[in-house]
Scaffold this motif. Structure first.
Motif, PDB file in Angstrom:
ATOM      1  N   ASN A 249       0.830  -1.210   0.000  1.00  0.00           N
ATOM      2  CA  ASN A 249       0.000   0.000   0.000  1.00  0.00           C
ATOM      3  C   ASN A 249       0.868   1.264   0.000  1.00  0.00           C
ATOM      4  OD1 ASN A 249      -2.421  -1.383  -0.010  1.00  0.00           O
ATOM      5  ND2 ASN A 249      -2.604  -1.402   2.214  1.00  0.00           N
ATOM      6  N   ASP A 250       1.968   1.230   0.768  1.00  0.00           N
ATOM      7  CA  ASP A 250       2.889   2.367   0.812  1.00  0.00           C
ATOM      8  C   ASP A 250       3.524   2.600  -0.558  1.00  0.00           C
ATOM      9  OD1 ASP A 250       2.323   2.641   3.485  1.00  0.00           O
ATOM     10  OD2 ASP A 250       4.156   1.648   4.178  1.00  0.00           O
ATOM     11  N   LEU A 251       3.877   1.506  -1.238  1.00  0.00           N
ATOM     12  CA  LEU A 251       4.446   1.589  -2.587  1.00  0.00           C
ATOM     13  C   LEU A 251       3.455   2.247  -3.550  1.00  0.00           C
ATOM     14  CD1 LEU A 251       6.272   0.735  -5.042  1.00  0.00           C
ATOM     15  CD2 LEU A 251       5.149  -1.484  -4.923  1.00  0.00           C
ATOM     16  N   LEU A 252       2.213   1.805  -3.511  1.00  0.00           N
ATOM     17  CA  LEU A 252       1.190   2.360  -4.392  1.00  0.00           C
ATOM     18  C   LEU A 252       0.974   3.846  -4.122  1.00  0.00           C
ATOM     19  CD1 LEU A 252      -1.336  -0.612  -4.234  1.00  0.00           C
ATOM     20  CD2 LEU A 252      -0.068   0.133  -6.256  1.00  0.00           C
ATOM     21  N   THR A 253       0.944   4.214  -2.842  1.00  0.00           N
ATOM     22  CA  THR A 253       0.761   5.621  -2.478  1.00  0.00           C
ATOM     23  C   THR A 253       1.937   6.468  -2.954  1.00  0.00           C
ATOM     24  OG1 THR A 253      -0.519   4.965  -0.528  1.00  0.00           O
ATOM     25  CG2 THR A 253       0.374   7.197  -0.539  1.00  0.00           C
ATOM     26  N   ALA A 254       3.156   5.945  -2.808  1.00  0.00           N
ATOM     27  CA  ALA A 254       4.363   6.688  -3.203  1.00  0.00           C
ATOM     28  C   ALA A 254       4.415   6.932  -4.713  1.00  0.00           C
ATOM     29  CB  ALA A 254       5.606   5.922  -2.752  1.00  0.00           C
ATOM     30  N   ASN A 255       3.840   6.020  -5.493  1.00  0.00           N
ATOM     31  CA  ASN A 255       3.902   6.138  -6.958  1.00  0.00           C
ATOM     32  C   ASN A 255       2.768   6.970  -7.553  1.00  0.00           C
ATOM     33  OD1 ASN A 255       6.202   4.587  -7.167  1.00  0.00           O
ATOM     34  ND2 ASN A 255       5.098   2.673  -7.477  1.00  0.00           N
ATOM     35  N   ARG A 256       1.815   7.367  -6.737  1.00  0.00           N
ATOM     36  CA  ARG A 256       0.667   8.101  -7.272  1.00  0.00           C
ATOM     37  C   ARG A 256       1.050   9.488  -7.793  1.00  0.00           C
ATOM     38  NH1 ARG A 256      -4.017   7.092  -2.692  1.00  0.00           N
ATOM     39  NH2 ARG A 256      -4.508   4.946  -3.290  1.00  0.00           N
ATOM     40  N   GLN A 257       0.561   9.787  -8.985  1.00  0.00           N
ATOM     41  CA  GLN A 257       0.690  11.134  -9.532  1.00  0.00           C
ATOM     42  C   GLN A 257      -0.599  11.883  -9.209  1.00  0.00           C
ATOM     43  OE1 GLN A 257       1.674  10.760 -13.689  1.00  0.00           O
ATOM     44  NE2 GLN A 257       3.439   9.469 -13.267  1.00  0.00           N
ATOM     45  N   PRO A 258      -0.530  13.180  -8.944  1.00  0.00           N
ATOM     46  CA  PRO A 258      -1.725  13.931  -8.538  1.00  0.00           C
ATOM     47  C   PRO A 258      -2.887  13.807  -9.526  1.00  0.00           C
ATOM     48  CG  PRO A 258       0.260  15.265  -8.280  1.00  0.00           C
ATOM     49  CD  PRO A 258       0.673  14.013  -8.985  1.00  0.00           C
ATOM     50  N   LYS A 259      -4.061  13.508  -8.984  1.00  0.00           N
ATOM     51  CA  LYS A 259      -5.317  13.431  -9.743  1.00  0.00           C
ATOM     52  C   LYS A 259      -5.288  12.443 -10.910  1.00  0.00           C
ATOM     53  CE  LYS A 259      -6.659  18.120  -8.500  1.00  0.00           C
ATOM     54  NZ  LYS A 259      -7.073  19.452  -8.974  1.00  0.00           N
ATOM     55  N   ASP A 260      -4.382  11.472 -10.852  1.00  0.00           N
ATOM     56  CA  ASP A 260      -4.271  10.459 -11.907  1.00  0.00           C
ATOM     57  C   ASP A 260      -5.097   9.232 -11.500  1.00  0.00           C
ATOM     58  OD1 ASP A 260      -3.399   8.895 -14.077  1.00  0.00           O
ATOM     59  OD2 ASP A 260      -1.626   8.219 -12.972  1.00  0.00           O
ATOM     60  N   TYR A 261      -6.414   9.406 -11.440  1.00  0.00           N
ATOM     61  CA  TYR A 261      -7.282   8.368 -10.881  1.00  0.00           C
ATOM     62  C   TYR A 261      -7.249   7.071 -11.682  1.00  0.00           C
ATOM     63  CZ  TYR A 261      -8.818  12.529  -8.411  1.00  0.00           C
ATOM     64  OH  TYR A 261      -8.828  13.688  -7.668  1.00  0.00           O
ATOM     65  N   ALA A 262      -7.192   7.172 -13.000  1.00  0.00           N
ATOM     66  CA  ALA A 262      -7.129   5.965 -13.839  1.00  0.00           C
ATOM     67  C   ALA A 262      -5.829   5.208 -13.581  1.00  0.00           C
ATOM     68  CB  ALA A 262      -7.242   6.341 -15.318  1.00  0.00           C
ATOM     69  N   GLY A 263      -4.728   5.932 -13.452  1.00  0.00           N
ATOM     70  CA  GLY A 263      -3.441   5.303 -13.157  1.00  0.00           C
ATOM     71  C   GLY A 263      -3.429   4.653 -11.787  1.00  0.00           C
ATOM     72  N   TRP A 264      -4.036   5.337 -10.798  1.00  0.00           N
ATOM     73  CA  TRP A 264      -4.130   4.766  -9.452  1.00  0.00           C
ATOM     74  C   TRP A 264      -4.883   3.442  -9.483  1.00  0.00           C
ATOM     75  CZ3 TRP A 264      -6.073   9.395  -5.940  1.00  0.00           C
ATOM     76  CH2 TRP A 264      -5.169  10.467  -6.032  1.00  0.00           C
ATOM     77  N   LEU A 265      -6.022   3.443 -10.176  1.00  0.00           N
ATOM     78  CA  LEU A 265      -6.854   2.240 -10.241  1.00  0.00           C
ATOM     79  C   LEU A 265      -6.123   1.099 -10.936  1.00  0.00           C
ATOM     80  CD1 LEU A 265      -9.583   0.823  -9.800  1.00  0.00           C
ATOM     81  CD2 LEU A 265     -10.346   1.805 -11.984  1.00  0.00           C
ATOM     82  N   ALA A 266      -5.446   1.400 -12.044  1.00  0.00           N
ATOM     83  CA  ALA A 266      -4.719   0.364 -12.786  1.00  0.00           C
ATOM     84  C   ALA A 266      -3.610  -0.238 -11.926  1.00  0.00           C
ATOM     85  CB  ALA A 266      -4.142   0.954 -14.076  1.00  0.00           C
ATOM     86  N   ALA A 267      -2.827   0.622 -11.271  1.00  0.00           N
ATOM     87  CA  ALA A 267      -1.731   0.137 -10.427  1.00  0.00           C
ATOM     88  C   ALA A 267      -2.258  -0.671  -9.247  1.00  0.00           C
ATOM     89  CB  ALA A 267      -0.898   1.323  -9.931  1.00  0.00           C
ATOM     90  N   TYR A 268      -3.301  -0.154  -8.607  1.00  0.00           N
ATOM     91  CA  TYR A 268      -3.894  -0.854  -7.460  1.00  0.00           C
ATOM     92  C   TYR A 268      -4.384  -2.243  -7.873  1.00  0.00           C
ATOM     93  CZ  TYR A 268      -6.950  -1.864  -3.490  1.00  0.00           C
ATOM     94  OH  TYR A 268      -7.547  -2.466  -2.412  1.00  0.00           O
ATOM     95  N   SER A 269      -5.096  -2.319  -8.978  1.00  0.00           N
ATOM     96  CA  SER A 269      -5.656  -3.597  -9.449  1.00  0.00           C
ATOM     97  C   SER A 269      -4.553  -4.614  -9.729  1.00  0.00           C
ATOM     98  CB  SER A 269      -6.485  -3.385 -10.717  1.00  0.00           C
ATOM     99  OG  SER A 269      -7.514  -2.456 -10.483  1.00  0.00           O
ATOM    100  N   GLU A 270      -3.528  -4.178 -10.452  1.00  0.00           N
ATOM    101  CA  GLU A 270      -2.428  -5.090 -10.816  1.00  0.00           C
ATOM    102  C   GLU A 270      -1.724  -5.648  -9.578  1.00  0.00           C
ATOM    103  OE1 GLU A 270      -1.216  -2.741 -14.943  1.00  0.00           O
ATOM    104  OE2 GLU A 270       0.042  -2.537 -13.159  1.00  0.00           O
TER     105      GLU A 270
END
Length: 198
Positions: free
Chosen positions: A135-156
């Motif tokens: 979860n920390d890794l996913l949070t660290a990689n998030r780009q601001p307001k990149d909701y589609a990218g967040w969802l894709a990374a989280y799912s994978e």
């Protein structure tokens, strides 16, 4: 004879691959190309997820999410298709944002980015990730307001964690590397087939 095309990226990491050989990202996707025609259709994605041990609901959801999300990106010159095919040769065009950077823009494996994940986030065990560390890794990689990218990374990452965590709830480093170099899915499918026979 293939020519080595390994090179350094901007971060100083080595990217691996040979000219004429599939990139690591292409190898990652090729498992789902059941009939080996260079195109992955939703029913092939479904069969691939079933082959590695996913249940029917998750396999259906994955097929819809992946093919609907990636098809148009890999077929930008050809236009929309109701069969939602993913073209393996163009999979680098579907690389999402808010990711780990383990694949470069050409879909090649970047060793330094891979090692960086475990140096930064694997605090409990240097060769594995806990659910919280993931979860920390996913949070660290998030780009601001990149909701589609967040969802894709989280799912994978979450699907990988659910399928491959060990009995201690750890996601091993060697397993993570295997998913990025394209060898994990073949291994999982063989293990599942072997267990069925047993």
């Amino acid at each position: 004879m293939s020519q080595d095309s390994s090179s350094s990226n901007d971060d100083g990491g080595v990217v691996e691959g040979n000219i004429g050989e599939p990139s690591a990202l292409q190898k990652h996707v090729m498992f789902f190309d059941i009939n080996k025609d260079g195109v992955v259709y939703p029913w092939e994605t479904f069969k691939g997820f079933r082959a590695i041990g996913c249940g029917i609901p998750l396999s259906v959801l994955a097929a819809l999410f992946i093919n609907l999300g990636l098809s148009s990106k890999t077929r930008s010159e050809k236009g929309f298709s109701l069969s939602f095919p993913i073209e393996v040769k163009n999979i680098k065009k579907a690389k999402h944002t808010s990711d780990s950077g383990i694949y470069d823009t050409e879909g090649r494996f970047v060793a330094s980015k891979f090692e960086e994940i475990f140096k930064k986030h694997a605090r409990t065990n240097p060769d594995a990730l806990t659910s919280k560390e993931l979860n920390d890794l996913l949070t660290a990689n998030r780009q601001p307001k990149d909701y589609a990218g967040w969802l894709a990374a989280y799912s994978e990452w979450k699907i990988l964690y659910i399928l491959c965590k060990d009995k201690q709830g750890l996601l091993p480093k060697e397993t993570v590397k295997a998913v990025f170099d394209g060898s994990l899915f073949e291994r999982m499918a063989k293990e599942k087939a072997s267990n069925k026979k047993a």
